[in-house]
Design a protein around this motif. Structure first.
Motif, PDB file in Angstrom:
ATOM      1  N   VAL A  60       0.833  -1.209   0.000  1.00 18.75           N
ATOM      2  CA  VAL A  60       0.000   0.000   0.000  1.00 18.75           C
ATOM      3  C   VAL A  60       0.866   1.257   0.000  1.00 18.75           C
ATOM      4  O   VAL A  60       0.366   2.359   0.225  1.00 18.75           O
ATOM      5  CB  VAL A  60      -0.948   0.022   1.224  1.00 18.75           C
ATOM      6  N   ASN A  61       2.166   1.104  -0.289  1.00 24.20           N
ATOM      7  CA  ASN A  61       3.065   2.256  -0.216  1.00 24.20           C
ATOM      8  C   ASN A  61       2.909   3.218  -1.390  1.00 24.20           C
ATOM      9  O   ASN A  61       3.586   4.234  -1.458  1.00 24.20           O
ATOM     10  CB  ASN A  61       4.527   1.794  -0.120  1.00 24.20           C
ATOM     11  N   HIS A  62       1.984   2.919  -2.302  1.00 22.30           N
ATOM     12  CA  HIS A  62       1.727   3.818  -3.420  1.00 22.30           C
ATOM     13  C   HIS A  62       0.578   4.781  -3.126  1.00 22.30           C
ATOM     14  O   HIS A  62       0.197   5.575  -3.987  1.00 22.30           O
ATOM     15  CB  HIS A  62       1.404   3.019  -4.695  1.00 22.30           C
ATOM     16  N   MET A  63       0.007   4.702  -1.924  1.00 26.85           N
ATOM     17  CA  MET A  63      -1.104   5.603  -1.623  1.00 26.85           C
ATOM     18  C   MET A  63      -1.025   6.115  -0.182  1.00 26.85           C
ATOM     19  O   MET A  63      -0.420   5.488   0.691  1.00 26.85           O
ATOM     20  CB  MET A  63      -2.444   4.927  -1.892  1.00 26.85           C
ATOM     21  N   ASP A  64      -1.645   7.279   0.044  1.00 23.73           N
ATOM     22  CA  ASP A  64      -1.587   7.972   1.325  1.00 23.73           C
ATOM     23  C   ASP A  64      -2.606   7.361   2.281  1.00 23.73           C
ATOM     24  O   ASP A  64      -3.746   7.832   2.389  1.00 23.73           O
ATOM     25  CB  ASP A  64      -1.858   9.467   1.110  1.00 23.73           C
ATOM     26  N   THR A  65      -2.190   6.330   2.979  1.00 22.82           N
ATOM     27  CA  THR A  65      -3.104   5.636   3.887  1.00 22.82           C
ATOM     28  C   THR A  65      -3.422   6.487   5.116  1.00 22.82           C
ATOM     29  O   THR A  65      -4.494   6.333   5.710  1.00 22.82           O
ATOM     30  CB  THR A  65      -2.521   4.283   4.320  1.00 22.82           C
ATOM     31  N   ASP A  66      -2.520   7.389   5.499  1.00 24.46           N
ATOM     32  CA  ASP A  66      -2.803   8.278   6.631  1.00 24.46           C
ATOM     33  C   ASP A  66      -3.982   9.193   6.311  1.00 24.46           C
ATOM     34  O   ASP A  66      -4.858   9.414   7.157  1.00 24.46           O
ATOM     35  CB  ASP A  66      -1.572   9.117   6.986  1.00 24.46           C
ATOM     36  N   TYR A  67      -3.996   9.711   5.097  1.00 21.37           N
ATOM     37  CA  TYR A  67      -5.124  10.558   4.695  1.00 21.37           C
ATOM     38  C   TYR A  67      -6.427   9.766   4.737  1.00 21.37           C
ATOM     39  O   TYR A  67      -7.451  10.255   5.230  1.00 21.37           O
ATOM     40  CB  TYR A  67      -4.903  11.118   3.287  1.00 21.37           C
ATOM     41  N   LEU A  68      -6.401   8.541   4.236  1.00 18.35           N
ATOM     42  CA  LEU A  68      -7.607   7.722   4.221  1.00 18.35           C
ATOM     43  C   LEU A  68      -8.098   7.448   5.644  1.00 18.35           C
ATOM     44  O   LEU A  68      -9.292   7.573   5.939  1.00 18.35           O
ATOM     45  CB  LEU A  68      -7.342   6.407   3.487  1.00 18.35           C
ATOM     46  N   LYS A  69      -7.178   7.093   6.542  1.00 14.16           N
ATOM     47  CA  LYS A  69      -7.555   6.842   7.934  1.00 14.16           C
ATOM     48  C   LYS A  69      -8.164   8.081   8.574  1.00 14.16           C
ATOM     49  O   LYS A  69      -9.200   8.018   9.245  1.00 14.16           O
ATOM     50  CB  LYS A  69      -6.325   6.410   8.740  1.00 14.16           C
ATOM     51  N   ASN A  70      -7.496   9.220   8.383  1.00 14.14           N
ATOM     52  CA  ASN A  70      -7.937  10.459   9.023  1.00 14.14           C
ATOM     53  C   ASN A  70      -9.285  10.941   8.513  1.00 14.14           C
ATOM     54  O   ASN A  70      -9.956  11.753   9.161  1.00 14.14           O
ATOM     55  CB  ASN A  70      -6.883  11.557   8.825  1.00 14.14           C
ATOM     56  N   ASN A  71      -9.689  10.456   7.340  1.00 18.47           N
ATOM     57  CA  ASN A  71     -10.963  10.865   6.760  1.00 18.47           C
ATOM     58  C   ASN A  71     -11.993   9.738   6.765  1.00 18.47           C
ATOM     59  O   ASN A  71     -12.981   9.799   6.036  1.00 18.47           O
ATOM     60  CB  ASN A  71     -10.739  11.392   5.346  1.00 18.47           C
ATOM     61  N   ASN A  72     -11.714   8.734   7.609  1.00 15.87           N
ATOM     62  CA  ASN A  72     -12.652   7.617   7.802  1.00 15.87           C
ATOM     63  C   ASN A  72     -13.012   6.907   6.492  1.00 15.87           C
ATOM     64  O   ASN A  72     -14.160   6.495   6.280  1.00 15.87           O
ATOM     65  CB  ASN A  72     -13.932   8.108   8.493  1.00 15.87           C
ATOM     66  N   ILE A  73     -12.025   6.809   5.621  1.00 15.06           N
ATOM     67  CA  ILE A  73     -12.195   6.067   4.372  1.00 15.06           C
ATOM     68  C   ILE A  73     -11.501   4.718   4.550  1.00 15.06           C
ATOM     69  O   ILE A  73     -10.294   4.661   4.792  1.00 15.06           O
ATOM     70  CB  ILE A  73     -11.596   6.841   3.176  1.00 15.06           C
ATOM     71  N   LYS A  74     -12.248   3.662   4.458  1.00 20.27           N
ATOM     72  CA  LYS A  74     -11.660   2.328   4.593  1.00 20.27           C
ATOM     73  C   LYS A  74     -10.770   2.025   3.392  1.00 20.27           C
ATOM     74  O   LYS A  74     -11.000   2.535   2.297  1.00 20.27           O
ATOM     75  CB  LYS A  74     -12.752   1.265   4.696  1.00 20.27           C
ATOM     76  N   TYR A  75      -9.765   1.187   3.613  1.00 18.29           N
ATOM     77  CA  TYR A  75      -8.967   0.727   2.479  1.00 18.29           C
ATOM     78  C   TYR A  75      -8.586  -0.736   2.685  1.00 18.29           C
ATOM     79  O   TYR A  75      -8.419  -1.209   3.806  1.00 18.29           O
ATOM     80  CB  TYR A  75      -7.728   1.608   2.271  1.00 18.29           C
ATOM     81  N   PHE A  76      -8.480  -1.426   1.564  1.00 20.51           N
ATOM     82  CA  PHE A  76      -8.155  -2.846   1.580  1.00 20.51           C
ATOM     83  C   PHE A  76      -7.066  -3.150   0.566  1.00 20.51           C
ATOM     84  O   PHE A  76      -6.982  -2.507  -0.489  1.00 20.51           O
ATOM     85  CB  PHE A  76      -9.393  -3.692   1.233  1.00 20.51           C
TER      86      PHE A  76
END
Length: 291
Positions: A60-76
């Motif tokens: 997942v190092n190609h995407m900003d997972t911190d932004y997703l977490k902070n905005n309550n967007i789930k990611y898989f």
């Protein structure tokens, strides 16, 4: 659920696609892990109704997972479905191809066909059998386990080091007598720059090093020095800074050395690029995102 597919899918079974509600204003976004840029906040804010993001990859190092977490967007990612991931063999097969090529000089032989059976061809392309060789693997996950099966079939002695898996070597020193060292660990803060100055000093030389993990697991300047001194044959499918193509082209010493050294083989991160694996990966990610 409205879905946007940014990963390629035109070559797949279209039955996977036809029942999806495709939209440019998605609630679910399936990204393309093969992009050469980092998917940051600016990228994700294009989609104001986004609720979930899926990437058909293990990393997942190609995407900003911190932004997703902070905005309550789930990611898989594929690691969230180990059973589905286990059915994907492309990366393990490609790793084995790198190992075979490194020992048998297959890619080098392609450039010497015009010389055919001349004596210098034989001396230049004389290679080594896999049978009886020692393969050491760092990281005994999905790919490592499949390499064990391939090694058994080719009569290759197999050992692995993974501090999180029982049954392997208890110390990296137990891999020092390896003929081939294959790097197959996940990229984490612990494994970033794992192979750095001095790490390979006590390994048997010359050593074949295969890296299909992530470029950031190795210190490329350290690896470049060992290539130049002929201490290792380095064969990889990954480089540092793949999410910033300008940085990669400007700063990677390995890319700058490519084609100048017979003991360096680079492929452009295509280990997982098969019709079957990408189809399985998309099915797995859609299942995760839509449950």
């Amino acid at each position: 659920m409205k879905i946007k597919l940014e990963c390629p899918y035109d070559f797949m079974d279209q039955n996977i696609i036809k029942n999806l509600e495709l939209s440019n204003d998605p609630e679910c976004l399936i990204v393309n892990p093969g992009v050469d840029k980092f998917l940051d906040q600016n990228y994700f804010t294009q989609f104001p109704n986004l609720k979930v993001v899926g990437t058909p990859s293990t990393g997942v190092n190609h995407m900003d997972t911190d932004y997703l977490k902070n905005n309550n967007i789930k990611y898989f990612c594929l690691l969230d479905d180990r059973e589905g991931l286990e059915s994907i063999t492309a990366s393990a097969e490609f790793t084995w191809l790198h190992i075979m090529n490194s020992l048998r000089k297959f890619s080098q032989s392609l450039t010497h066909v015009n010389n055919w059976r001349e004596s210098n061809n034989e001396s230049l392309l004389r290679s080594n059998e896999l049978s009886g060789k020692k393969l050491g693997v760092i990281g005994f996950g999905r790919i490592g386990r499949k390499l064990k099966k391939y090694a058994d079939a080719f009569d290759v002695d197999f050992k692995f080091y993974d501090p999180y898996v029982e049954g392997g070597c208890t110390d990296i020193s137990e891999l020092y007598n390896s003929d081939v060292l294959s790097i197959n660990c996940y990229l984490t803060t612990e494994t970033t720059n794992l192979i750095t100055e001095g790490f390979l000093d006590n390994f048997k030389k010359p050593l074949i090093v295969v890296n299909t993990s992530r470029g950031e697991v190795v210190d490329e300047n350290y690896i470049a020095g060992l290539i130049k001194s002929q201490d290792i044959f380095y064969s990889c499918d990954v480089l540092c800074n793949e999410q910033d193509i300008n940085q990669l082209k400007e700063k990677s010493p390995l890319l700058q050395m490519n084609l100048d050294y017979d003991n360096l083989i680079i492929t452009p991160h295509v280990a997982g690029c098969t019709i079957e694996s990408q189809e399985k990966a998309l099915k797995t990610i859609l299942k995760l995102c839509m449950k």
